[in-house]
Scaffold this motif. Structure first.
Motif, PDB file in Angstrom:
ATOM      1  N   GLU A   1     -11.602  -8.374   1.317  1.00  0.00           N
ATOM      2  CA  GLU A   1     -10.961  -7.221   1.950  1.00  0.00           C
ATOM      3  C   GLU A   1      -9.458  -7.431   2.078  1.00  0.00           C
ATOM      4  N   ALA A   2      -9.065  -8.661   2.371  1.00  0.00           N
ATOM      5  CA  ALA A   2      -7.631  -8.951   2.479  1.00  0.00           C
ATOM      6  C   ALA A   2      -6.962  -8.762   1.109  1.00  0.00           C
TER       7      ALA A   2
ATOM      8  N   GLN B   1      -0.754   0.510   8.592  1.00  0.00           N
ATOM      9  CA  GLN B   1       0.239  -0.015   7.647  1.00  0.00           C
ATOM     10  C   GLN B   1       0.262   0.843   6.381  1.00  0.00           C
ATOM     11  N   ALA B   2      -0.944   1.166   5.882  1.00  0.00           N
ATOM     12  CA  ALA B   2      -1.033   1.975   4.665  1.00  0.00           C
ATOM     13  C   ALA B   2      -0.482   3.375   4.909  1.00  0.00           C
ATOM     14  N   ARG B   3      -0.566   3.835   6.141  1.00  0.00           N
ATOM     15  CA  ARG B   3      -0.152   5.202   6.457  1.00  0.00           C
ATOM     16  C   ARG B   3       1.362   5.399   6.424  1.00  0.00           C
TER      17      ARG B   3
ATOM     18  N   VAL C   1      -3.790   0.991 -10.603  1.00  0.00           N
ATOM     19  CA  VAL C   1      -5.216   0.654 -10.431  1.00  0.00           C
ATOM     20  C   VAL C   1      -5.291  -0.439  -9.372  1.00  0.00           C
ATOM     21  N   VAL C   2      -6.194  -0.260  -8.422  1.00  0.00           N
ATOM     22  CA  VAL C   2      -6.396  -1.321  -7.432  1.00  0.00           C
ATOM     23  C   VAL C   2      -7.738  -1.976  -7.725  1.00  0.00           C
TER      24      VAL C   2
ATOM     25  N   PHE D   1      -3.860  -2.636  -2.571  1.00  0.00           N
ATOM     26  CA  PHE D   1      -3.650  -1.243  -2.173  1.00  0.00           C
ATOM     27  C   PHE D   1      -2.244  -1.065  -1.594  1.00  0.00           C
ATOM     28  N   ALA D   2      -1.864  -2.014  -0.725  1.00  0.00           N
ATOM     29  CA  ALA D   2      -0.543  -1.928  -0.084  1.00  0.00           C
ATOM     30  C   ALA D   2       0.569  -2.020  -1.127  1.00  0.00           C
TER      31      ALA D   2
END
Ligand code: ATP
Ligand code: MG
Length: 315
Positions: free
Chosen positions: A102-103, A14-16, A89-90, A109-110
Motif C-alpha cells: 500500500e505504501a 495528501q492526494a487531494r 500508469v500506476v 499514485f502520489a
C-alpha cells in the motif's frame, strides 16, 4: 491501510492536493464499460480545449494505456490529428507485506498526481474491477464518479439485492456501500461531496421488462444512495471496433480518420455520447472553450493553401 484508518485519511488528504477536477470511472463489476467510457470522456474534454491527464490504475489489464497507445500509432500511421492526454500508469505493488504494497502504491499514485498538479484541468482515472487500496483511494478523491452499469441483474447485484418475485430493492450491496464510505471519507478530508453519476450501458434498442425493472430499481437506489442517473449508451458494434485504432465516436466521422466509411450508427453513437457528456455537467471553463475554438481555427486554416495565410496574420 484500511479505508477507515487515520493513515488512509492522511494519504487521501495528501492526494487531494491536486487542483484539477478528478473524474473516476469505476464499478467493481468487470466489463461494464469503464475503459470505453473513460476514453470517450477524455476525448470529449480534449476536444473542449481542456488540459487532460489520464491515470490507469488497472495495471493488470492496462486497457486504457493500450487504447491511448493505439491512438498515438493510428495518428502517426494515417497523419490524422488525434488529441492525446498526458498519460500515467500506476503499478500495483507485489511484495508479501500488505503495508509495504500500500505504501508503494500510494507513492506511485502520489508521483503521478504531483506530475499532474497545476498543469491539468481534469484528471481521468480508470480503475480495475476489483476492490483494492488504489481503487478505494481513487474513489475518495473523485469530484465526479462515473459508474457504467450493464442492464443485467448480475451487474446490478454489486449495487443492491432485489426480491426474486417483485424485483424490488431489498438492500444495498458491497460496491454501493464502499462508495458510500469513500464519499463519507472525502467529506471529512475535502469538505465536499462526490457527484456520483450512474450510466446505463449497452442498452438494447427495444424496451424490455428486464430494462424497466432495472430502471425502477436504479431510481429507488438513487434516492437511497444519492447518485444521479445520466443518459445511457446503447449496445453498438461501433464502440467495440474503435479500440485497435484508439478512436472514439467523437473523432471526425470520415473515412480518412475511421479507416472505413462512417455509418448511421457512428453518428447516432456520437450524439448519445455528447448527450451523456453534457449530463455530466463538468466545470469546463470559458478559457478552455476559447482554446478549443482557437485550435480548431488554426487547424482549419493550416489546411488552406499557403497564399491564403496572410488572412491569418490580419493583413
Ligand atoms: N455501449 C457498448 N456497446 C457495445 N459494446 C460495448 C459497449 N460498451 C462497452 N462495450 C464492450 O464491452 C466490453 C467491456 O468494455 P470495457 O473494457 O470498456 O469495460 P471495463 O468495465 O473497463 O472492463 P474491465 O472491468 O475488464 O476493466 C468491451 O469488449 C467493449 O468493447
Ligand atoms: Mg477496463
Amino acid at each position: 491501510m484500511r479505508i477507515e484508518s487515520q493513515a488512509f485519511l492522511n494519504a487521501a488528504a495528501q492526494a487531494r492536493t491536486v487542483r484539477s477536477h478528478v473524474i473516476v470511472l469505476a464499478n467493481e463489476k468487470g466489463g461494464s464499460g469503464k475503459t470505453t467510457t473513460a476514453m470517450h470522456v477524455i476525448t470529449a474534454l480534449l476536444k473542449a480545449g481542456q488540459r487532460v491527464a489520464a491515470i490507469d490504475i488497472d495495471s493488470r489489464q492496462k486497457s486504457l494505456t493500450r487504447y491511448i497507445l493505439n491512438r498515438k500509432s493510428w495518428a502517426k500511421k494515417t497523419g490524422v490529428r488525434l488529441e492525446l492526454p498526458d498519460h500515467y500508469v500506476v503499478d500495483r505493488a507485489n511484495t508479501r507485506s500488505v503495508d509495504e504494497n500500500e505504501a508503494a502504491e500510494f507513492a506511485g499514485f502520489a508521483t503521478a498526481i504531483m506530475a499532474i498538479e497545476k498543469n491539468h484541468d481534469f484528471v481521468v482515472i480508470d480503475t480495475p474491477a476489483s476492490d483494492s487500496y488504489l481503487m478505494r483511494l481513487a474513489h475518495s478523491m473523485a469530484d465526479t464518479l462515473i459508474t457504467p452499469l450493464n442492464d443485467s441483474y448480475i451487474d446490478f447485484d454489486v449495487f443492491a439485492s432485489v426480491d426474486p418475485e417483485s424485483y424490488e430493492v431489498t438492500g444495498t450491496s458491497h460496491y454501493s456501500e464502499m462508495v458510500r464510505e469513500a464519499r463519507r471519507q472525502r467529506r471529512l478530508v475535502a469538505d465536499s461531496d462526490t457527484d456520483w453519476v450512474v450510466m446505463r450501458n449497452r442498452l438494447g434498442q427495444l424496451e424490455t421488462r428486464n430494462g424497466r425493472n432495472i430502471a425502477e430499481g436504479l431510481a429507488e437506489l438513487s434516492r437511497r444512495m444519492s447518485f444521479r442517473q445520466s443518459d445511457g449508451l446503447s449496445e453498438r458494434v461501433v464502440y467495440r471496433e474503435m479500440f485497435p485504432r484508439g478512436l472514439t465516436v467523437l473523432d471526425a466521422l470520415n473515412e480518412r480518420t475511421l479507416g472505413v466509411k462512417p455509418t448511421p450508427s457512428h453518428h447516432a453513437a456520437c450524439e448519445e455520447v455528447q448527450r451523456f457528456f453534457g449530463a455530466l455537467r463538468l466545470p469546463i471553463d470559458e478559457r478552455g472553450k476559447r482554446r478549443a475554438a482557437a485550435r480548431a481555427e488554426w487547424f482549419r486554416c493550416s489546411r488552406r493553401p499557403l497564399e491564403n495565410s496572410s488572412e491569418l496574420m490580419g493583413e
